[in-house]
Design a protein around this motif. Structure first.
Motif, PDB file in Angstrom:
ATOM      1  N   ALA A 106       9.777  32.250   4.041  1.00 48.25           N
ATOM      2  CA  ALA A 106       8.727  31.643   4.857  1.00 48.25           C
ATOM      3  C   ALA A 106       8.401  32.598   5.998  1.00 48.25           C
ATOM      4  CB  ALA A 106       9.179  30.300   5.410  1.00 48.25           C
ATOM      5  N   ARG A 113       8.201  25.164   6.329  1.00 48.60           N
ATOM      6  CA  ARG A 113       8.844  25.822   5.179  1.00 48.60           C
ATOM      7  C   ARG A 113      10.123  26.542   5.602  1.00 48.60           C
ATOM      8  NH1 ARG A 113       3.305  26.555   3.920  1.00 48.60           N
ATOM      9  NH2 ARG A 113       2.706  25.597   1.920  1.00 48.60           N
ATOM     10  N   ALA A 254       6.648  31.795  -0.085  1.00 50.10           N
ATOM     11  CA  ALA A 254       6.246  30.395  -0.041  1.00 50.10           C
ATOM     12  C   ALA A 254       5.071  30.166   0.890  1.00 50.10           C
ATOM     13  CB  ALA A 254       7.432  29.526   0.388  1.00 50.10           C
ATOM     14  N   SER A 255       4.973  30.943   1.939  1.00 53.24           N
ATOM     15  CA  SER A 255       3.867  30.779   2.882  1.00 53.24           C
ATOM     16  C   SER A 255       2.547  31.235   2.293  1.00 53.24           C
ATOM     17  CB  SER A 255       4.148  31.551   4.173  1.00 53.24           C
ATOM     18  OG  SER A 255       5.304  31.066   4.828  1.00 53.24           O
ATOM     19  N   VAL A 388       7.466  25.002  -1.614  1.00 58.10           N
ATOM     20  CA  VAL A 388       8.527  24.687  -0.655  1.00 58.10           C
ATOM     21  C   VAL A 388       7.881  23.761   0.375  1.00 58.10           C
ATOM     22  CG1 VAL A 388       9.929  25.639   1.228  1.00 58.10           C
ATOM     23  CG2 VAL A 388       9.842  26.819  -0.966  1.00 58.10           C
TER      24      VAL A 388
END
Length: 393
Positions: A106, A113, A254-255, A388
């Motif tokens: 993240a 996240r 995930a970001s 996430v």
């Protein structure tokens, strides 16, 4: 596959526990080929059908990422068993399994996240999963080619790797025939129930003690033709292969919502999930025009020292369910199903195929994945499979 390869894959003990039982498996993807192999080595008379060639559908277009980074106990168990089996069955004469750390991260400012990753790793460790957290500096020290100055936190799982999905599936299909199964490719069929039957296009009917449908995105229509509704929707995803030098790790940002892994030609990367139902008989198998350029820009941000050049891009299908858990097990007497894996079907195939075979032979199913938990007429939205905080729970 050579005789030596058959012996390597056939190292599992063969029994006659299924002698006298006949089973049709519809769909020669990774799960179907694995289940056919596991049934055949138990002495079952297995016929493996596919409307095309082995792994011509979703398995042949899968990313081939394999990890056990799950905080939920069942998911962790299945993933761990699958990776253990990938390792045991892989080899020079079968298919490759390359050990490779798995990183999910993240970015700074993405507090939700970041907090989720920290919580997930703690829960994974409680499940016995080999995973740790790293800050940006630690990540940069461990993986110098990965840009980490914008990373708030990363999870790193050690028990991970990747393989070639097509080679795995072809190997298990060949091993199934070596164990006595019959492979019927380029053979479209329909399914009937009560009794369990397979009907070819020419009208030929074959009766079986059980039918297992593992036809990926086509599973819903196959079962609908048999009068059975399931809560599953196919959806379209996209991926690419690029030419560059990237030995490790496999990484999920995930970001920014994309993944990448090493590949013999450089790296494989993907995202491009379309969150609506796709037609499995009429979807665009080519990537969207802007897909590759957009994704490569994000890949170059994460791998700034790599000279990344596009080789090819494509689209495939995944399958969704209302609760994001798959439909695996017995639908009705003599009829079993495996679908709805949200993009995780290939990485779980060695474990799911094994458990399906056990259930067909009278063992317990996976209660959480019981396909009868839904009526089949539920309205639900397609949700991306890899996210996430939900992905690793």
């Amino acid at each position: 596959m050579s005789d030596d390869a058959e012996l390597a894959v056939g190292a599992d003990a063969f029994t006659d526990r299924g002698a006298g039982l006949s089973v049709a498996v519809v769909g020669a993807g990774a799960v179907g080929a694995t289940a056919a192999y596991d049934l055949a080595r138990e002495g079952v008379d297995v016929t493996l059908y596919d409307r095309g060639s082995v792994a011509h559908g979703s398995s042949g277009r899968a990313a081939g990422i394999c990890y056990d980074a799950f905080a939920d106990s069942l998911d962790a168990e299945l993933a761990g068993d699958a990776i253990e089996r990938f390792r045991a069955l892989s080899g020079d004469d079968t298919f490759p399994f390359v050990e490779c750390p798995y990183v999910w991260l993240a970015r700074e400012g993405d507090d939700e996240r970041a907090d989720a990753i920290r919580d997930q790793v703690e829960r994974m460790q409680a499940q016995g999963v080999v995973a740790v957290t790293m800050d940006g500096d630690e990540l940069a020290d461990r993986f110098p080619t990965v840009r980490a100055d914008d990373v708030a936190v990363a999870g790193v799982a050690g028990g991970a790797g990747y393989t070639d999905p097509g080679q795995y599936t072809a190997c298990l299909a060949t091993a199934a025939t070596g164990a006595g199964a019959t492979l019927e490719t380029d053979t479209p069929v329909s399914v009937r129930t009560d009794p369990s039957q397979i009907v070819r296009e020419d009208g030929t009917v074959n009766e079986f003690d059980a039918v297992l449908v593992t036809a990926g995105a086509h599973t819903k229509r196959l079962l609908a033709d048999a009068g059975i509704s399931i809560a599953m929707k196919p959806y379209r995803v996209q991926a690419l292969v690029a030419n560059c030098d990237h030995p490790e790790p496999t990484c999920y940002d995930a970001s920014d919502g994309f993944y990448l892994r090493p590949h013999p030609e450089g790296l494989l990367a993907g995202d491009g999930t379309e969150e609506w139902e796709a037609d499995p008989d009429d979807y665009d198998r080519d990537a969207n025009p802007e897909f590759a350029s957009d994704l490569l820009e994000r890949v170059r941000h994460r791998l700034p020292t790599a000279d990344v050049e596009l080789e090819r891009a494509w689209a495939g299908l995944c399958t969704a369910t209302p609760d994001r858990d798959p439909l695996v097990g017995q639908l009705t007497d003599g009829l079993y199903v495996a679908t709805g894996f949200q993009g995780h079907g290939f990485m779980r195939a060695p474990a799911i195929g094994q458990r399906l075979a056990r259930q067909v032979l009278g063992g317990d199913g996976i209660d959480t994945f019981d396909p009868t938990r839904f009526d089949g007429d539920e309205a639900f939205d397609v949700v991306e499979g890899m996210t996430v905080p939900d992905e690793f729970d």
